[in-house]
Write a protein that holds these residues in place. Structure first.
Motif, PDB file in Angstrom:
ATOM      1  N   GLU A  48       1.003  -1.120  -0.074  1.00  0.00           N
ATOM      2  CA  GLU A  48      -0.067  -0.202   0.015  1.00  0.00           C
ATOM      3  C   GLU A  48       0.845   1.143   0.110  1.00  0.00           C
ATOM      4  N   ALA A  49       2.053   1.424   0.755  1.00  0.00           N
ATOM      5  CA  ALA A  49       2.620   2.296   0.841  1.00  0.00           C
ATOM      6  C   ALA A  49       3.363   2.603  -0.605  1.00  0.00           C
ATOM      7  N   ALA A  50       3.687   1.729  -1.255  1.00  0.00           N
ATOM      8  CA  ALA A  50       4.688   1.607  -2.535  1.00  0.00           C
ATOM      9  C   ALA A  50       3.616   1.954  -3.652  1.00  0.00           C
ATOM     10  N   ALA A  51       2.396   1.358  -3.600  1.00  0.00           N
ATOM     11  CA  ALA A  51       1.639   1.591  -4.943  1.00  0.00           C
ATOM     12  C   ALA A  51       0.213   1.765  -4.598  1.00  0.00           C
ATOM     13  N   GLY A  52      -0.193   1.975  -3.480  1.00  0.00           N
ATOM     14  CA  GLY A  52      -1.688   2.586  -3.154  1.00  0.00           C
ATOM     15  C   GLY A  52      -2.557   1.347  -2.619  1.00  0.00           C
ATOM     16  N   LYS A  53      -3.751   1.751  -2.024  1.00  0.00           N
ATOM     17  CA  LYS A  53      -4.654   0.622  -1.663  1.00  0.00           C
ATOM     18  C   LYS A  53      -5.428   0.047  -2.935  1.00  0.00           C
ATOM     19  N   ALA A  54      -5.474   0.671  -3.943  1.00  0.00           N
ATOM     20  CA  ALA A  54      -6.046   0.162  -5.084  1.00  0.00           C
ATOM     21  C   ALA A  54      -5.416  -1.196  -5.644  1.00  0.00           C
ATOM     22  N   VAL A  55      -4.193  -1.076  -5.513  1.00  0.00           N
ATOM     23  CA  VAL A  55      -3.455  -2.184  -5.734  1.00  0.00           C
ATOM     24  C   VAL A  55      -3.338  -3.354  -4.882  1.00  0.00           C
ATOM     25  N   SER A  78      -1.578  -5.433  10.822  1.00  0.00           N
ATOM     26  CA  SER A  78      -1.518  -6.360   9.699  1.00  0.00           C
ATOM     27  C   SER A  78      -2.290  -7.840  10.061  1.00  0.00           C
ATOM     28  N   ALA A  79      -2.027  -8.200  11.399  1.00  0.00           N
ATOM     29  CA  ALA A  79      -2.594  -9.566  11.782  1.00  0.00           C
ATOM     30  C   ALA A  79      -4.200  -9.544  11.759  1.00  0.00           C
TER      31      ALA A  79
END
Length: 250
Positions: free
Chosen positions: A148-155, A176-177
């Motif tokens: 998400e940090a690198a490519a966004g929530k959509a990815v 995350s868990a």
């Protein structure tokens, strides 16, 4: 063969058909994620199938493990790296003017939501092409938040929607868990409460209480956080199976 099921000792085999519908492997550093990925790489090399590994972090340990597996099974191994000994590859050697322009254009990071949405649609298209061509995509990451940090929530959503097998190793982050436990799913449960009272310092049940139906995690987030190295939760969305697995070392 991924490993054995804890408790029953039965072998856990992930078939080509399952992996063709794509797999997500998640796990923090030292949880056994690389060993899981190496099992799939070894299976491919044993059967003389092409195997392409792309490591954004450039982990030399993964590259060395891939090289050893290739040599073990008599397969050709080639490595492309910005930091380690590498074969040569010129990304601009082929393609028309428009294609070359696009290659250079997409080296730039875009902050606009429009481009994030485009990336999500392109990724979905890639998954469909892979599936129809019989190509298996295995995505491995420490956590979904890294993607998400690198490519966004959509990815992230596209990856979750397009993967049918999930191999989940230990997650240190409670958030995350919990996200992964939610992906695994919930089931009907029963919550029982009992009323108590204190009499002369002694806690006694009053005989009153309640029983109600609730939704509970199939795998609780605490179980994900407490997995040992080499242990994983394997989720097969097609069959609904959830397995506790000890991953084999290759």
């Amino acid at each position: 063969l991924l490993g054995i099921e804890k408790g029953s000792g039965k072998p856990v085999i992930i078939t080509d058909r399952e992996v063709n519908q794509h797999e997500l492997v998640v796990g923090t550093t030292g949880s056994g994620k690389t060993t899981t990925v190496a099992n799939f790489a070894e299976s491919a090399t044993q059967r003389e199938l092409a195997c392409l590994a792309i490591d954004g972090k450039g982990d030399p340990d993964l590259a060395e493990k891939a090289r050893i597996l290739a040599e073990k099974h008599g397969r050709t191994y080639k490595q492309f790296s910005m930091h380690w000994p590498s074969c040569r590859y010129d990304p601009l050697a082929h393609g028309g003017i428009t294609e070359l322009k696009d290659k250079l254009l997409y080296l730039t990071e875009w902050s606009e939501p429009h481009y994030e949405a485009l990336a999500g649609r392109y990724l979905q298209f890639v998954f469909r092409v892979f599936e129809r061509a019989g190509i298996c995509a295995i995505i491995a990451t420490q956590s979904l938040s890294d993607i998400e940090a690198a490519a966004g929530k959509a990815v992230v959503n596209q990856i979750i929607d397009n993967c049918n097998v999930f191999t989940i190793h230990r997650q240190n982050s409670p958030e995350s868990a919990e996200i992964l436990a939610g992906i695994i799913g919930t089931r009907e449960g029963v919550e029982v409460t009992r009323q108590v009272q204190s009499v002369a310092g002694i806690v006694l049940e009053t005989g009153l209480g309640s029983v109600r139906q609730v939704r509970e995690y199939v795998v609780h987030p605490d179980e994900v956080k407490n997995l040992k190295t080499g242990e994983a939760i394997v989720v097969r969305k097609l069959t609904g199976e959830v397995l506790r697995v000890k991953v084999r070392k290759c």
